[in-house]
Design a protein around this motif. Sequence first.
Motif, PDB file in Angstrom:
ATOM      1  N   MET A 193       0.826  -1.202   0.000  1.00  0.00           N
ATOM      2  CA  MET A 193       0.000   0.000   0.000  1.00  0.00           C
ATOM      3  C   MET A 193       0.865   1.259   0.000  1.00  0.00           C
ATOM      4  O   MET A 193       0.639   2.183  -0.782  1.00  0.00           O
ATOM      5  N   VAL A 194       1.868   1.308   0.886  1.00  0.00           N
ATOM      6  CA  VAL A 194       2.748   2.472   0.919  1.00  0.00           C
ATOM      7  C   VAL A 194       3.463   2.629  -0.418  1.00  0.00           C
ATOM      8  O   VAL A 194       3.550   3.724  -0.980  1.00  0.00           O
ATOM      9  N   SER A 195       3.979   1.526  -0.933  1.00  0.00           N
ATOM     10  CA  SER A 195       4.700   1.582  -2.202  1.00  0.00           C
ATOM     11  C   SER A 195       3.798   2.039  -3.340  1.00  0.00           C
ATOM     12  O   SER A 195       4.225   2.798  -4.214  1.00  0.00           O
ATOM     13  N   ALA A 196       2.549   1.595  -3.341  1.00  0.00           N
ATOM     14  CA  ALA A 196       1.611   2.023  -4.390  1.00  0.00           C
ATOM     15  C   ALA A 196       1.432   3.533  -4.376  1.00  0.00           C
ATOM     16  O   ALA A 196       1.423   4.193  -5.432  1.00  0.00           O
ATOM     17  N   TYR A 197       1.312   4.094  -3.184  1.00  0.00           N
ATOM     18  CA  TYR A 197       1.201   5.551  -3.065  1.00  0.00           C
ATOM     19  C   TYR A 197       2.485   6.230  -3.545  1.00  0.00           C
ATOM     20  O   TYR A 197       2.447   7.230  -4.282  1.00  0.00           O
ATOM     21  N   GLN A 198       3.641   5.715  -3.122  1.00  0.00           N
ATOM     22  CA  GLN A 198       4.905   6.331  -3.521  1.00  0.00           C
ATOM     23  C   GLN A 198       5.091   6.284  -5.034  1.00  0.00           C
ATOM     24  O   GLN A 198       5.501   7.267  -5.661  1.00  0.00           O
ATOM     25  N   GLN A 199       4.812   5.128  -5.631  1.00  0.00           N
ATOM     26  CA  GLN A 199       4.954   5.008  -7.082  1.00  0.00           C
ATOM     27  C   GLN A 199       4.022   5.973  -7.804  1.00  0.00           C
ATOM     28  O   GLN A 199       4.407   6.600  -8.796  1.00  0.00           O
ATOM     29  N   THR A 200       2.795   6.076  -7.324  1.00  0.00           N
ATOM     30  CA  THR A 200       1.822   6.946  -7.983  1.00  0.00           C
ATOM     31  C   THR A 200       2.256   8.402  -7.914  1.00  0.00           C
ATOM     32  O   THR A 200       2.152   9.150  -8.903  1.00  0.00           O
ATOM     33  N   GLU A 201       2.760   8.826  -6.748  1.00  0.00           N
ATOM     34  CA  GLU A 201       3.250  10.196  -6.620  1.00  0.00           C
ATOM     35  C   GLU A 201       4.405  10.451  -7.579  1.00  0.00           C
ATOM     36  O   GLU A 201       4.500  11.509  -8.207  1.00  0.00           O
ATOM     37  N   ALA A 202       5.304   9.464  -7.701  1.00  0.00           N
ATOM     38  CA  ALA A 202       6.429   9.603  -8.621  1.00  0.00           C
ATOM     39  C   ALA A 202       5.938   9.715 -10.066  1.00  0.00           C
ATOM     40  O   ALA A 202       6.424  10.548 -10.842  1.00  0.00           O
ATOM     41  N   LEU A 203       4.958   8.888 -10.436  1.00  0.00           N
ATOM     42  CA  LEU A 203       4.425   8.936 -11.801  1.00  0.00           C
ATOM     43  C   LEU A 203       3.759  10.284 -12.087  1.00  0.00           C
ATOM     44  O   LEU A 203       3.895  10.835 -13.178  1.00  0.00           O
ATOM     45  N   LYS A 204       3.035  10.797 -11.121  1.00  0.00           N
ATOM     46  CA  LYS A 204       2.419  12.120 -11.301  1.00  0.00           C
ATOM     47  C   LYS A 204       3.484  13.165 -11.612  1.00  0.00           C
ATOM     48  O   LYS A 204       3.339  13.964 -12.557  1.00  0.00           O
ATOM     49  N   TYR A 205       4.531  13.166 -10.805  1.00  0.00           N
ATOM     50  CA  TYR A 205       5.561  14.189 -10.970  1.00  0.00           C
ATOM     51  C   TYR A 205       6.303  14.029 -12.295  1.00  0.00           C
ATOM     52  O   TYR A 205       6.510  14.998 -13.028  1.00  0.00           O
ATOM     53  N   LEU A 206       6.684  12.812 -12.607  1.00  0.00           N
ATOM     54  CA  LEU A 206       7.509  12.576 -13.792  1.00  0.00           C
ATOM     55  C   LEU A 206       6.745  12.785 -15.099  1.00  0.00           C
ATOM     56  O   LEU A 206       7.353  13.058 -16.136  1.00  0.00           O
ATOM     57  N   THR A 207       5.426  12.654 -15.050  1.00  0.00           N
ATOM     58  CA  THR A 207       4.622  12.872 -16.260  1.00  0.00           C
ATOM     59  C   THR A 207       4.044  14.283 -16.327  1.00  0.00           C
ATOM     60  O   THR A 207       3.199  14.575 -17.183  1.00  0.00           O
ATOM     61  N   GLY A 208       4.493  15.165 -15.424  1.00  0.00           N
ATOM     62  CA  GLY A 208       4.095  16.568 -15.508  1.00  0.00           C
ATOM     63  C   GLY A 208       2.798  16.921 -14.831  1.00  0.00           C
ATOM     64  O   GLY A 208       2.134  17.899 -15.201  1.00  0.00           O
ATOM     65  N   HIS A 209       2.406  16.151 -13.788  1.00  0.00           N
ATOM     66  CA  HIS A 209       1.150  16.426 -13.094  1.00  0.00           C
ATOM     67  C   HIS A 209       1.402  16.745 -11.619  1.00  0.00           C
ATOM     68  O   HIS A 209       0.759  16.189 -10.725  1.00  0.00           O
ATOM     69  N   GLU A 210       2.326  17.653 -11.367  1.00  0.00           N
ATOM     70  CA  GLU A 210       2.667  18.022 -10.000  1.00  0.00           C
ATOM     71  C   GLU A 210       1.463  18.547  -9.239  1.00  0.00           C
ATOM     72  O   GLU A 210       1.333  18.352  -8.019  1.00  0.00           O
ATOM     73  N   GLU A 211       0.541  19.205  -9.951  1.00  0.00           N
ATOM     74  CA  GLU A 211      -0.627  19.776  -9.284  1.00  0.00           C
ATOM     75  C   GLU A 211      -1.521  18.703  -8.676  1.00  0.00           C
ATOM     76  O   GLU A 211      -2.342  18.979  -7.787  1.00  0.00           O
ATOM     77  N   GLN A 212      -1.395  17.467  -9.124  1.00  0.00           N
ATOM     78  CA  GLN A 212      -2.207  16.364  -8.623  1.00  0.00           C
ATOM     79  C   GLN A 212      -1.574  15.647  -7.431  1.00  0.00           C
ATOM     80  O   GLN A 212      -2.183  14.745  -6.849  1.00  0.00           O
ATOM     81  N   MET A 213      -0.365  16.036  -7.049  1.00  0.00           N
ATOM     82  CA  MET A 213       0.348  15.317  -5.995  1.00  0.00           C
ATOM     83  C   MET A 213      -0.266  15.601  -4.622  1.00  0.00           C
ATOM     84  O   MET A 213      -0.764  16.697  -4.357  1.00  0.00           O
ATOM     85  N   GLU A 214      -0.234  14.592  -3.780  1.00  0.00           N
ATOM     86  CA  GLU A 214      -0.797  14.688  -2.434  1.00  0.00           C
ATOM     87  C   GLU A 214       0.049  15.629  -1.579  1.00  0.00           C
ATOM     88  O   GLU A 214       1.265  15.474  -1.490  1.00  0.00           O
ATOM     89  N   ARG A 215      -0.592  16.602  -0.943  1.00  0.00           N
ATOM     90  CA  ARG A 215       0.126  17.571  -0.103  1.00  0.00           C
ATOM     91  C   ARG A 215      -0.090  17.297   1.389  1.00  0.00           C
ATOM     92  O   ARG A 215       0.383  18.075   2.211  1.00  0.00           O
ATOM     93  N   LYS A 216      -0.775  16.216   1.726  1.00  0.00           N
ATOM     94  CA  LYS A 216      -1.046  15.910   3.125  1.00  0.00           C
ATOM     95  C   LYS A 216      -0.207  14.713   3.590  1.00  0.00           C
ATOM     96  O   LYS A 216       0.342  13.976   2.780  1.00  0.00           O
ATOM     97  N   PHE A 217      -0.123  14.560   4.908  1.00  0.00           N
ATOM     98  CA  PHE A 217       0.572  13.422   5.516  1.00  0.00           C
ATOM     99  C   PHE A 217      -0.464  12.304   5.661  1.00  0.00           C
ATOM    100  O   PHE A 217      -1.447  12.451   6.394  1.00  0.00           O
ATOM    101  N   VAL A 218      -0.248  11.196   4.962  1.00  0.00           N
ATOM    102  CA  VAL A 218      -1.237  10.121   4.895  1.00  0.00           C
ATOM    103  C   VAL A 218      -0.813   8.953   5.772  1.00  0.00           C
ATOM    104  O   VAL A 218       0.337   8.501   5.697  1.00  0.00           O
ATOM    105  N   THR A 219      -1.723   8.473   6.612  1.00  0.00           N
ATOM    106  CA  THR A 219      -1.459   7.290   7.430  1.00  0.00           C
ATOM    107  C   THR A 219      -2.631   6.322   7.286  1.00  0.00           C
ATOM    108  O   THR A 219      -3.762   6.723   6.971  1.00  0.00           O
TER     109      THR A 219
END
Length: 338
Positions: A193-219
């Motif tokens: 689960m943690v890795s899925a979130y990390q990978q998704t955030e990386a994909l957002k950033y690398l494909t030019g969708h920084e505005e979609q990145m999570e800005r909160k601390f998720v637990t």
Amino acid sequence: MNERYSRQILFPPVGKKGQSALAESHVLIVGAGALGTASAEGLVRSGIGTMTIVDRDYVEFSNLQRQQLYTEHDAKMHVPKAAAAKKRLQEINHEVTIHALIEDAGVELLRPLFRKANIVIDATDNFETRMVMNDLSLETNTPWIYGACVSSQGMYMTILPGKTPCLSCVFTSVPVGGLTCDTAGIISPAVQMVSAYQQTEALKYLTGHEEQMERKFVTFDLWQSSSFKMDVSRTKQESCPSCGTHRTYPYLDEQRKKTAILCGRDTIQIISKDLENLSFQHVKERLSSICEVEVNDFLIHIRYERHRIVCFKGGRVLIHGTNDERVANSLLARLLGI
């Protein structure tokens, strides 16, 4: 572009443009344990251009339950994790350039790697290294994604230099003596689960969708079926020594932690500022179920496997039973989270 990535290209936020961006990207993963192997495999399958993996440890049988790139043969032969990961990842996708470094993730090693990477994924097992990564992220203006998991719980946070609070804003000091996988166990789904979130955030950033990145601390806690997002925007501090107006990058100070081999004693001595406020009683409560632990007014004495670990007040530790600094640091990470 080929058939390999066709289903990912069909996803509109990626598309052909995003896939081309991935092929030009360089991802640094610090740690090749549970989180590191999961993120490495997912991102290599996604078609990133280059990946660098840093890890100081080797494969053990206790890793196989959750560290998905490794085999029984790797554990039997004590293959270094970075080397075993590289071999398997190249079998998965030969198009990706993979660099494997069997090294301790210190400041001097990581600094040039941060400068080369587009984004960094945290897959470490201790907060000391995370704080080093945090300062390097801010020094080099490189985004990174914090992630941690233990038991059935997990958490992650994306750090965008200059745009979000940094890890030092959220954790004003290094948490020491908390739960680790060696003391509290872990189930594999928490890792995924943690890795899925990390990978998704990386994909957002690398494909030019920084505005979609999570800005909160998720637990979350998978066993309790609970999750929580904490707004950390107010934790950003102008006085933060890592991201504030007068930055000193305290965790890039090589003198923060001193390691020495005690000649002829089969012992490593470590002096760390982050261990100065270690609660002996708290550690005893955490470790008594897996170790023999004794406490007095001056020190805590831990017997773990074939090693003896003695922690003195003031941040000094003796690790008996090894002359290998990597082994000593690994033991501290496994038992104390540092």
